[in-house]
Design a protein around this motif. Structure first.
Motif, mmCIF file in Angstrom:
data_model
loop_
_atom_site.group_PDB
_atom_site.id
_atom_site.type_symbol
_atom_site.label_atom_id
_atom_site.label_comp_id
_atom_site.label_asym_id
_atom_site.label_seq_id
_atom_site.Cartn_x
_atom_site.Cartn_y
_atom_site.Cartn_z
ATOM 1 N N TYR A 184 9.357 -2.068 5.963
ATOM 2 C CA TYR A 184 7.922 -1.926 6.161
ATOM 3 C C TYR A 184 7.590 -0.461 5.892
ATOM 4 C CZ TYR A 184 3.335 -2.176 8.350
ATOM 5 O OH TYR A 184 1.993 -2.130 8.604
ATOM 6 N N TRP A 189 0.704 -1.224 5.030
ATOM 7 C CA TRP A 189 -0.087 -2.193 4.279
ATOM 8 C C TRP A 189 0.379 -3.573 4.689
ATOM 9 C CZ3 TRP A 189 -4.396 -0.995 2.097
ATOM 10 C CH2 TRP A 189 -5.006 -1.865 1.199
ATOM 11 N N PRO A 190 -0.554 -4.511 4.950
ATOM 12 C CA PRO A 190 -0.170 -5.820 5.492
ATOM 13 C C PRO A 190 0.541 -6.750 4.511
ATOM 14 C CG PRO A 190 -2.515 -5.757 5.097
ATOM 15 C CD PRO A 190 -2.004 -4.362 4.838
ATOM 16 N N VAL A 191 0.616 -6.375 3.251
ATOM 17 C CA VAL A 191 1.310 -7.206 2.267
ATOM 18 C C VAL A 191 2.428 -6.401 1.624
ATOM 19 C CG1 VAL A 191 -0.673 -8.669 1.785
ATOM 20 C CG2 VAL A 191 -0.349 -6.594 0.468
ATOM 21 N N TYR A 192 3.267 -7.059 0.861
ATOM 22 C CA TYR A 192 4.419 -6.417 0.237
ATOM 23 C C TYR A 192 3.986 -5.358 -0.777
ATOM 24 C CZ TYR A 192 8.560 -5.759 -2.610
ATOM 25 O OH TYR A 192 9.596 -5.200 -3.285
ATOM 26 N N VAL A 193 4.547 -4.176 -0.660
ATOM 27 C CA VAL A 193 4.413 -3.129 -1.674
ATOM 28 C C VAL A 193 5.822 -2.683 -2.045
ATOM 29 C CG1 VAL A 193 2.114 -2.298 -1.053
ATOM 30 C CG2 VAL A 193 4.071 -1.370 0.125
ATOM 31 N N ARG A 194 6.009 -2.351 -3.313
ATOM 32 C CA ARG A 194 7.350 -2.022 -3.799
ATOM 33 C C ARG A 194 7.826 -0.634 -3.404
ATOM 34 N NH1 ARG A 194 5.482 -4.838 -9.006
ATOM 35 N NH2 ARG A 194 4.042 -3.114 -8.887
ATOM 36 N N GLU A 243 2.895 2.926 -4.566
ATOM 37 C CA GLU A 243 1.983 1.778 -4.528
ATOM 38 C C GLU A 243 1.223 1.733 -3.208
ATOM 39 O OE1 GLU A 243 2.222 -3.067 -5.032
ATOM 40 O OE2 GLU A 243 3.873 -1.833 -5.745
ATOM 41 N N ASN A 284 -2.958 1.992 -2.673
ATOM 42 C CA ASN A 284 -3.756 1.050 -1.887
ATOM 43 C C ASN A 284 -4.535 1.757 -0.780
ATOM 44 O OD1 ASN A 284 -2.817 -1.107 -3.393
ATOM 45 N ND2 ASN A 284 -1.162 -1.568 -1.987
#
Length: 71
Positions: free
Chosen positions: A6, A27-32, A36, A40
């Motif tokens: 995370y 960030w609540p979604v997957y980031v690489r 990135e 966001n």
């Protein structure tokens, strides 16, 4: 079972003789990667300085989109 990471960005603001800001954001979604994540968070007022410091909306000098004083 696999474990994920995370990613979190912390505000690096530290006034002279004061304590460091304790704000952090993920960030609540997957980031690489952190690049990135920073991309966001830029829309939320976070900023990366040329010296490599991350600043939260309170210290970046940019208004946040939820700020009622934003034109």
């Amino acid at each position: 079972m696999s474990a994920g990471a995370y990613l979190v960005i912390r505000c690096d603001h530290r006034p002279p003789g004061g304590e460091q800001c304790d704000r952090e954001r993920g960030w609540p979604v997957y980031v690489r990667n952190h690049t990135e994540l920073r991309r966001n968070l830029k829309a939320q007022g976070w900023r990366r300085t040329r010296k490599g410091k991350d600043l939260c909306p309170d210290h970046s000098g940019r208004p946040t989109p939820s700020d009622p004083n934003t034109p």
